[in-house]
Design a protein around this motif. Sequence first.
Motif, PDB file in Angstrom:
ATOM      1  N   ALA A  73       0.930  -1.114   0.010  1.00 32.49           N
ATOM      2  CA  ALA A  73       0.074   0.001   0.016  1.00 32.49           C
ATOM      3  C   ALA A  73       0.921   1.221   0.110  1.00 32.49           C
ATOM      4  N   ALA A  74       1.968   1.078   0.777  1.00 40.22           N
ATOM      5  CA  ALA A  74       2.680   2.596   0.867  1.00 40.22           C
ATOM      6  C   ALA A  74       3.613   2.693  -0.607  1.00 40.22           C
ATOM      7  N   GLU A  75       3.740   1.718  -1.354  1.00 44.82           N
ATOM      8  CA  GLU A  75       4.361   1.763  -2.513  1.00 44.82           C
ATOM      9  C   GLU A  75       3.447   2.251  -3.460  1.00 44.82           C
ATOM     10  N   ILE A  76       2.252   1.829  -3.434  1.00 37.50           N
ATOM     11  CA  ILE A  76       1.356   2.447  -4.179  1.00 37.50           C
ATOM     12  C   ILE A  76       0.924   3.808  -4.107  1.00 37.50           C
ATOM     13  N   ARG A  77       0.879   4.330  -2.920  1.00 38.47           N
ATOM     14  CA  ARG A  77       0.595   5.639  -2.525  1.00 38.47           C
ATOM     15  C   ARG A  77       1.627   6.477  -2.967  1.00 38.47           C
ATOM     16  N   SER A  78       2.673   5.827  -2.926  1.00 37.05           N
ATOM     17  CA  SER A  78       4.209   6.774  -3.267  1.00 37.05           C
ATOM     18  C   SER A  78       4.016   7.114  -4.759  1.00 37.05           C
ATOM     19  N   LEU A  79       3.565   6.016  -5.559  1.00 34.49           N
ATOM     20  CA  LEU A  79       3.594   6.001  -7.097  1.00 34.49           C
ATOM     21  C   LEU A  79       2.197   6.839  -7.679  1.00 34.49           C
ATOM     22  N   ILE A  80       1.223   6.462  -7.056  1.00 36.22           N
ATOM     23  CA  ILE A  80      -0.241   7.016  -7.601  1.00 36.22           C
ATOM     24  C   ILE A  80      -0.727   7.502  -6.238  1.00 36.22           C
ATOM     25  N   PRO A  81      -0.446   9.064  -5.656  1.00 36.06           N
ATOM     26  CA  PRO A  81      -0.842   9.297  -4.279  1.00 36.06           C
ATOM     27  C   PRO A  81      -2.208   9.483  -4.361  1.00 36.06           C
ATOM     28  N   THR A  82      -3.150   9.879  -5.158  1.00 35.97           N
ATOM     29  CA  THR A  82      -4.416  10.087  -5.225  1.00 35.97           C
ATOM     30  C   THR A  82      -5.553   8.750  -5.492  1.00 35.97           C
ATOM     31  N   LEU A  83      -4.821   7.601  -5.666  1.00 34.94           N
ATOM     32  CA  LEU A  83      -5.854   6.494  -5.754  1.00 34.94           C
ATOM     33  C   LEU A  83      -6.188   6.065  -4.374  1.00 34.94           C
ATOM     34  N   PRO A  84      -7.612   6.048  -4.007  1.00 39.35           N
ATOM     35  CA  PRO A  84      -7.832   5.266  -2.878  1.00 39.35           C
ATOM     36  C   PRO A  84      -7.559   4.022  -2.748  1.00 39.35           C
ATOM     37  N   ILE A  85      -7.059   3.752  -1.430  1.00 37.84           N
ATOM     38  CA  ILE A  85      -6.908   2.179  -1.049  1.00 37.84           C
ATOM     39  C   ILE A  85      -7.829   1.606  -0.375  1.00 37.84           C
ATOM     40  N   HIS A  86      -8.337   0.423  -0.562  1.00 36.03           N
ATOM     41  CA  HIS A  86      -9.024  -0.596   0.281  1.00 36.03           C
ATOM     42  C   HIS A  86      -8.461  -1.561   0.689  1.00 36.03           C
ATOM     43  N   TYR A  87      -8.304  -1.505   1.974  1.00 36.01           N
ATOM     44  CA  TYR A  87      -7.309  -2.646   2.498  1.00 36.01           C
ATOM     45  C   TYR A  87      -8.238  -3.821   3.158  1.00 36.01           C
ATOM     46  N   LEU A  88      -7.958  -4.867   2.834  1.00 35.68           N
ATOM     47  CA  LEU A  88      -8.557  -6.001   3.626  1.00 35.68           C
ATOM     48  C   LEU A  88      -7.667  -7.082   4.102  1.00 35.68           C
ATOM     49  N   MET A  89      -7.824  -7.385   5.134  1.00 35.88           N
ATOM     50  CA  MET A  89      -6.949  -8.214   5.925  1.00 35.88           C
ATOM     51  C   MET A  89      -7.663  -9.479   6.554  1.00 35.88           C
ATOM     52  N   ASP A  90      -7.432 -10.560   6.582  1.00 34.26           N
ATOM     53  CA  ASP A  90      -8.109 -11.883   6.767  1.00 34.26           C
ATOM     54  C   ASP A  90      -7.408 -11.939   8.115  1.00 34.26           C
ATOM     55  N   ASP A  91      -7.377 -11.347   9.162  1.00 34.29           N
ATOM     56  CA  ASP A  91      -6.933 -11.650  10.332  1.00 34.29           C
ATOM     57  C   ASP A  91      -7.369 -12.850  11.134  1.00 34.29           C
ATOM     58  N   ALA A  92      -8.414 -13.042  10.844  1.00 34.93           N
ATOM     59  CA  ALA A  92      -9.149 -14.191  11.555  1.00 34.93           C
ATOM     60  C   ALA A  92      -8.397 -15.621  10.864  1.00 34.93           C
ATOM     61  N   GLY A  93      -8.075 -15.598   9.724  1.00 35.90           N
ATOM     62  CA  GLY A  93      -7.380 -16.687   9.082  1.00 35.90           C
ATOM     63  C   GLY A  93      -6.048 -16.714   9.571  1.00 35.90           C
ATOM     64  N   PHE A  94      -5.294 -15.598   9.999  1.00 35.74           N
ATOM     65  CA  PHE A  94      -3.723 -15.262   9.932  1.00 35.74           C
ATOM     66  C   PHE A  94      -3.316 -16.462  11.158  1.00 35.74           C
ATOM     67  N   PRO A  95      -2.268 -17.136  10.768  1.00 32.20           N
ATOM     68  CA  PRO A  95      -1.348 -16.915   9.838  1.00 32.20           C
ATOM     69  C   PRO A  95      -1.697 -18.010   9.043  1.00 32.20           C
ATOM     70  N   TYR A  96      -1.624 -17.960   7.296  1.00 33.45           N
ATOM     71  CA  TYR A  96      -2.121 -18.763   6.434  1.00 33.45           C
ATOM     72  C   TYR A  96      -1.141 -20.090   6.237  1.00 33.45           C
ATOM     73  N   GLY A  97       0.006 -19.970   6.909  1.00 32.01           N
ATOM     74  CA  GLY A  97       0.863 -21.126   6.593  1.00 32.01           C
ATOM     75  C   GLY A  97       0.439 -22.272   7.388  1.00 32.01           C
ATOM     76  N   THR A  98      -0.393 -22.051   8.553  1.00 29.46           N
ATOM     77  CA  THR A  98      -1.086 -23.479   9.249  1.00 29.46           C
ATOM     78  C   THR A  98      -2.266 -23.871   8.634  1.00 29.46           C
ATOM     79  N   CYS A  99      -2.764 -23.636   7.520  1.00 30.29           N
ATOM     80  CA  CYS A  99      -3.942 -23.897   6.574  1.00 30.29           C
ATOM     81  C   CYS A  99      -3.789 -24.606   5.540  1.00 30.29           C
ATOM     82  N   SER A 100      -4.771 -25.470   5.188  1.00 32.88           N
ATOM     83  CA  SER A 100      -4.519 -26.298   3.987  1.00 32.88           C
ATOM     84  C   SER A 100      -4.772 -25.383   2.748  1.00 32.88           C
ATOM     85  N   ASP A 101      -4.096 -25.737   1.684  1.00 30.95           N
ATOM     86  CA  ASP A 101      -4.131 -25.338   0.627  1.00 30.95           C
ATOM     87  C   ASP A 101      -5.374 -25.221   0.067  1.00 30.95           C
ATOM     88  N   GLU A 102      -6.117 -26.130  -0.156  1.00 35.24           N
ATOM     89  CA  GLU A 102      -7.461 -26.351  -0.548  1.00 35.24           C
ATOM     90  C   GLU A 102      -8.517 -25.226   0.293  1.00 35.24           C
TER      91      GLU A 102
END
Length: 271
Positions: free
Chosen positions: A18-47
Amino acid sequence: MTPSVLIFDSGVGGLSIAAEIRSLIPTLPIHYLMDDAGFPYGTCSDEWLVQRIVTLCSDAQQRLSNDILVVACNTASTLALDQLRAELSIPVVGVVPAVKTAAQLTETGEIGLLATPATVGRTYTRNLIQQFAGHCRVRLKGSSELVHWAEDYLHSHQVPAALHEHLDHWLHSPVPMSHVVLGCTHFPLLRQELETLWPDVCWIDSGAAIARRVAYCLDQRHIRIPVPDADLSGDCLWWTSEKSEQPGAENYLAQLGFVVSSGSLNRPLER
């Protein structure tokens, strides 16, 4: 309607993108979605992960009507890009460890890939190294600790006490590495500390390249970016747990500019 980008990650790591996108395209609104209920993904099956990632991103796109999706998670990118591109009608940009860049820049041929254990162990990663860094010695390190330390750092701004001990031997044995690829989007959040502890190492991530790809995709679709004095809708932060707030992520996103609106989508784990 004002164009916008949806950035998806399991946690706060995608904020480095997000920081890099804001730096390059300063006026593009950012909608950030984080799946913190599923964090960390390394413990979950691929399927299970593929199904959840596609469902979350599709639901968010229906709700927010974004113009482009950035999957700012290496695990999610290696697993779900094809399914997301089949499901969605907008461009989908994934992240790939910048092994090719490190291999092109090194003069010693000694490079490293620092990523999650899941990314280090994937056939995709091995193929990437064979394709672009066959002339180098590439040393791999999978670290779950760094992921959690980056999450904590965003809240506390305290340098992880064990950071030096965790990486120093790997960085220098049997010989020092010239370039290290940060193969998880969480890790650039610790970049300043990494550069302070190991100033002779060139730390490489794919954030700037992802931002350029977003700009290219929007241009190819003839989507006009808002001018600086336009009436902008602001950035949004969404998460999937039942937490009432996400102060670390909210403060980070607020520092990138615009007014932040936030809330929980309340999507608990259903395995």
